[in-house]
Design an enzyme around this catalytic site. Structure first.
Site, mmCIF file in Angstrom:
data_model
loop_
_atom_site.group_PDB
_atom_site.id
_atom_site.type_symbol
_atom_site.label_atom_id
_atom_site.label_comp_id
_atom_site.label_asym_id
_atom_site.label_seq_id
_atom_site.Cartn_x
_atom_site.Cartn_y
_atom_site.Cartn_z
ATOM 1 N N GLU A 44 37.253 49.686 45.384
ATOM 2 C CA GLU A 44 36.250 48.751 44.840
ATOM 3 C C GLU A 44 36.089 47.568 45.768
ATOM 4 O O GLU A 44 34.988 47.101 46.034
ATOM 5 C CB GLU A 44 36.672 48.286 43.436
ATOM 6 N N GLU A 45 37.232 47.075 46.255
ATOM 7 C CA GLU A 45 37.218 45.845 47.046
ATOM 8 C C GLU A 45 36.466 45.996 48.372
ATOM 9 O O GLU A 45 36.058 45.008 48.962
ATOM 10 C CB GLU A 45 38.658 45.374 47.323
ATOM 11 N N ASP A 70 37.501 43.866 34.917
ATOM 12 C CA ASP A 70 37.841 43.371 36.254
ATOM 13 C C ASP A 70 37.738 41.847 36.227
ATOM 14 O O ASP A 70 36.800 41.272 36.751
ATOM 15 C CB ASP A 70 36.876 43.969 37.290
#
Ligand SMILES: [Zn+2]
Length: 172
Positions: free
Chosen positions: A81-82, A109
Site C-alpha cells: 500500500e505504502e 488505516d
C-alpha cells in the site's frame, strides 16, 4: 562498495485474502480492507498493524456469531500500500467480477496518532450511519474530532481509493 539499484532483488508483493462465504447472495461482497505492509524504518504497529488486527478480529467475531452471512465477506490484507496502493489495485484489476458486486468496503488505516477527523467522502447518507456511531464515542474524545458531511469524495491516501477508482461510487 557502490550498489547499482538494478542489481537489487525485486520483492514480490502479495495480498492475504480471507473469506466467509455468503449463503443467500454468495456473489455479492462486503469487503474488509487493511494494508499489511509498513515502511521498513518503522515498527508498523499503528500503520497498519492496528488495522490488520481490527479486521482479523472482526472476521473472528463474524465467523463465530454470524457464520452464515447473507453476502460473502472478504477481508483483504493488502501488500505494498505504502508504495502506491499496489496490492489493492492489483486485486481490483484481477477481480472485476467481485468489484462489480461489492456492496460495501470498510477500510481501516488510521495511520499514527489519534483520530482527528471524520468525513463522509461524498456519501450523501454517510452521516446517518457515521453520526449515529459517533454518538457512542465518549464526549472527551469526540470533542476533538472534526466532522465533514457529506464532504468530498476521497481521491487517495489509502486502499479505499483503489475501489473508488475501479468504479465503486457513493450511494445517491
Ligand atoms: Zn497506512
Amino acid at each position: 562498495m557502490k550498489i547499482d539499484s538494478k542489481e537489487l532483488p525485486v520483492a514480490d508483493a502479495f495480498n492475504i485474502i480471507g473469506e466467509i462465504k455468503g449463503v443467500e447472495k454468495p456473489n455479492e461482497y462486503v469487503i474488509l480492507s487493511a494494508h499489511f505492509d509498513s515502511w521498513d524504518g518503522a515498527t508498523g504497529a499503528t500503520d497498519n498493524g492496528t488495522g490488520t488486527l481490527t479486521m482479523m478480529e472482526a472476521m473472528r467475531i463474524l465467523k463465530k456469531i454470524y457464520p452464515n452471512p447473507k453476502r460473502t465477506i472478504l477481508v483483504g490484507h493488502w501488500g505494498s500500500e505504502e508504495q502506491g496502493l499496489n496490492g489493492s489495485r492489483g486485486f481490483v484489476e484481477d477481480h472485476p467480477e467481485i468489484v462489480a458486486n461489492i456492496q460495501a468496503v470498510f477500510n481501516q488505516d488510521n495511520g499514527t496518532g489519534r483520530v482527528t477527523s471524520l468525513q463522509g467522502q461524498g456519501f450523501l447518507h454517510a452521516y446517518d450511519y457515521l453520526g449515529r456511531w459517533l454518538t457512542k464515542v465518549p464526549q472527551h474524545i469526540r470533542q476533538y474530532i472534526e466532522t465533514s458531511f457529506p464532504g468530498q469524495p476521497g481521491t487517495g491516501g489509502s486502499d479505499f481509493a483503489s475501489f473508488v477508482m475501479a468504479g465503486l461510487r457513493p450511494f445517491h
